[in-house]
Design an enzyme around this catalytic site. Structure first.
Site, short mmCIF file in Angstrom:
data_model
loop_
_atom_site.label_atom_id
_atom_site.label_comp_id
_atom_site.label_asym_id
_atom_site.label_seq_id
_atom_site.Cartn_x
_atom_site.Cartn_y
_atom_site.Cartn_z
N ASN A 53 0.81 -1.21 0.00
CA ASN A 53 0.00 0.00 0.00
C ASN A 53 0.85 1.27 0.00
O ASN A 53 1.99 1.26 0.41
CB ASN A 53 -0.89 -0.01 1.24
CG ASN A 53 -0.04 0.17 2.49
OD1 ASN A 53 0.33 1.28 2.84
ND2 ASN A 53 0.31 -0.92 3.14
N LYS A 180 1.05 1.27 16.43
CA LYS A 180 1.55 2.53 15.87
C LYS A 180 0.37 3.38 15.47
O LYS A 180 -0.65 2.87 15.02
CB LYS A 180 2.41 2.24 14.64
CG LYS A 180 3.09 3.48 14.05
CD LYS A 180 4.12 3.08 13.01
CE LYS A 180 3.49 2.79 11.67
NZ LYS A 180 4.48 2.34 10.68
N LYS A 182 -0.87 7.33 13.59
CA LYS A 182 -0.50 8.47 12.77
C LYS A 182 -0.51 9.74 13.62
O LYS A 182 -1.38 9.90 14.48
CB LYS A 182 -1.48 8.63 11.61
CG LYS A 182 -1.52 7.41 10.70
CD LYS A 182 -0.16 7.13 10.06
CE LYS A 182 -0.20 5.94 9.14
NZ LYS A 182 1.16 5.60 8.65
N ASP A 211 3.87 8.00 13.77
CA ASP A 211 4.28 8.08 12.37
C ASP A 211 3.77 9.37 11.75
O ASP A 211 2.57 9.61 11.69
CB ASP A 211 3.70 6.87 11.62
CG ASP A 211 4.18 6.79 10.17
OD1 ASP A 211 4.98 7.65 9.75
OD2 ASP A 211 3.74 5.86 9.47
N GLU A 237 8.49 8.02 13.69
CA GLU A 237 8.66 7.56 12.30
C GLU A 237 8.45 8.65 11.26
O GLU A 237 7.51 9.43 11.37
CB GLU A 237 7.68 6.41 12.06
CG GLU A 237 7.68 5.85 10.63
CD GLU A 237 6.85 4.59 10.53
OE1 GLU A 237 6.79 3.81 11.51
OE2 GLU A 237 6.25 4.36 9.47
N GLU A 263 10.68 3.82 4.42
CA GLU A 263 9.65 3.17 3.61
C GLU A 263 9.48 3.83 2.25
O GLU A 263 8.90 3.22 1.34
CB GLU A 263 8.31 3.14 4.36
CG GLU A 263 7.67 4.51 4.53
CD GLU A 263 6.31 4.43 5.22
OE1 GLU A 263 6.29 4.13 6.42
OE2 GLU A 263 5.30 4.67 4.55
N ASP A 290 10.84 -1.19 2.19
CA ASP A 290 9.81 -2.19 1.88
C ASP A 290 10.24 -2.94 0.62
O ASP A 290 10.23 -2.37 -0.47
CB ASP A 290 8.48 -1.46 1.66
CG ASP A 290 7.33 -2.39 1.37
OD1 ASP A 290 7.56 -3.55 0.97
OD2 ASP A 290 6.17 -1.95 1.52
N HIS A 320 8.29 -1.87 6.08
CA HIS A 320 6.95 -1.32 5.88
C HIS A 320 6.12 -2.32 5.07
O HIS A 320 6.68 -3.14 4.35
CB HIS A 320 7.08 -0.01 5.09
CG HIS A 320 5.82 0.48 4.45
ND1 HIS A 320 5.46 0.14 3.16
CD2 HIS A 320 4.85 1.31 4.91
CE1 HIS A 320 4.32 0.74 2.87
NE2 HIS A 320 3.93 1.46 3.90
N GLU A 339 5.92 -4.87 9.92
CA GLU A 339 4.71 -4.10 10.16
C GLU A 339 3.49 -5.01 9.93
O GLU A 339 3.58 -6.05 9.28
CB GLU A 339 4.66 -2.91 9.18
CG GLU A 339 3.52 -1.96 9.42
CD GLU A 339 3.68 -0.65 8.64
OE1 GLU A 339 4.35 -0.65 7.60
OE2 GLU A 339 3.12 0.37 9.08
#
Ligand SMILES: [Mg+2]
Length: 386
Positions: A53, A180, A182, A211, A237, A263, A290, A320, A339
């Site tokens: 994603n 985690k 945001k 993050d 992050e 990431e 990632d 990630h 993750e």
């Protein structure tokens, strides 16, 4: 073992969530199937891949360049000594006539195909990918379980503190011990309230990472860092633009606890620049490259080599993406973990249905390949392509 056909579809993974930088209302993913002529137990071996994603489907690049090169290269030149597809040789064929630098999103297209190639090779060898990787690249050593954390805490229309807490409670109930969330999408005071609300649920700051998704400039990142420094959070992050290495180096002089990033760096060369210039600390910081977004595992092996040469342990890497590909890599190459997205990016996020998370760790199935067949909702999408 020859490639007979490569097919791709564009799969919607849209949702109403947002981080500090983007929303996911238009998000898509490419899914590919690489069909081979090799039969195992009477059935042709098919490898599957998808992009994780945050980057969109790559239908154009896949069909105009990378699938074309893969299928138009002399089949024998793509094989290893055992007569199986050699992902390294396939990678070189896909990257023929591509200039260095400026990695853009071609690394995503190549990563999708690379994932499918590794899935096919592990199936041909009748071993799970983590075992293949341990045997080929890690002296047969692997981890019994991978440390995973639940990534969530997105901004969502109408989501209040209680809803955020309910989400985090749900992750703990699922067996995660670290989560985690945001931050950076609302004013600092509001984010501090959100962080406090989640800390009340998870109990210890060690169990919470935050993050920013690259949103802050240096001064904002320092200000935010000062506000959270004493909390003892797991990590801070992507506080800054992922390519601004000098700003990271400056922040690292002001923020002593762990930082995490990587990431959005899509090549070994970009990762190397981060290591050389971003002032990160090999004893505490977390690297989140990632493999599915950055030219696949062939390139990730180069990145791990580069890290070792610079004194970084693979244990500092927590990729990630929350996908089974990185989970296999984490276990087979003994990285720091992976993750996980228990609630978003279905059906691509999450792991095998019958391998639940317990005490923040997950085991991997013994299924040959990456293990997509053991995740019913994902397998339903993949099965339709082959
Ligand atoms: Mg992130």
């Amino acid at each position: 073992m020859r490639i007979v056909a490569v097919r791709d579809i564009v799969s919607p993974i849209r949702s109403n969530i947002a981080n500090a930088y983007i929303d996911f209302s238009q998000m898509t993913a490419s899914v590919v199937a690489i069909e081979t002529d090799l039969k195992v137990e009477g059935k042709a071996v098919v490898g599957y891949g998808f992009n994780s994603n945050g980057r969109y489907a790559q239908h154009g690049l896949l069909n105009e360049r990378f699938i074309k090169r893969l299928t138009e290269t002399k089949p024998d030149s793509l094989l290893d000594g055992e007569g199986l597809l050699d992902p390294g040789k396939c990678w070189a064929a896909m990257m023929a006539n591509e200039k260095p630098g400026g990695h853009g999103e071609r690394s995503v297209a190549v990563g999708v195909l690379d994932m499918a190639l590794w899935d096919a090779v592990a199936k041909a060898k009748r071993v799970p990918l983590w075992k293949l990787l341990a045997d080929r690249y890690n002296g047969g050593q692997y981890d019994d379980k991978a440390w995973v954390y639940a990534a969530g805490g997105y901004y969502y229309p109408g989501k209040d503190l209680e809803a955020l807490q309910d989400e985090m409670k749900h992750y703990l109930d699922l067996g995660y011990s670290c989560v985690k969330m945001k931050v950076g999408g609302v004013p600092l005071a509001e984010d501090l309230k959100r962080i406090g609300a989640v800390l009340n649920i998870v109990g210890s700051a060690e169990r919470l990472a935050v993050d920013v998704n690259g949103k802050f400039d240096l001064l904002t990142a320092i200000e935010f860092g000062r506000a959270i420094q004493s909390l003892g959070l797991r990590w801070y992050e992507e506080p800054l633009d992922p390519l601004d290495y000098l700003a990271h180096a400056a922040l690292a002089t002001q923020y002593a606890p762990p930082l995490a990033t990587g990431e959005n760096l899509f090549s070994m060369q970009d990762a190397r620049n981060l290591i050389r210039h971003a002032g990160l600390r090999a004893d505490r910081d977390i690297l989140q490259f990632d493999p599915a977004l950055s030219y696949g595992l062939v390139e990730y092996l180069r990145t791990l080599e580069m890290l070792k040469a610079n004194g970084w342990s693979p244990r500092r890497c927590v990729p990630h993406g929350g996908h089974q590909f990185a989970l296999n890599i984490a276990v087979g190459l003994q990285c720091g973990g992976n993750e996980s997205y228990p609630q978003v990016f279905a059906p691509f996020g999450g792991f095998a249905d019958d391998c639940p998370v317990a005490d923040g760790r997950v085991t991997l199935p013994e299924t040959p390949g990456i293990g997509f067949e053991r995740k019913a909702d994902l397998w339903k999408v993949m099965r339709e392509i082959a």
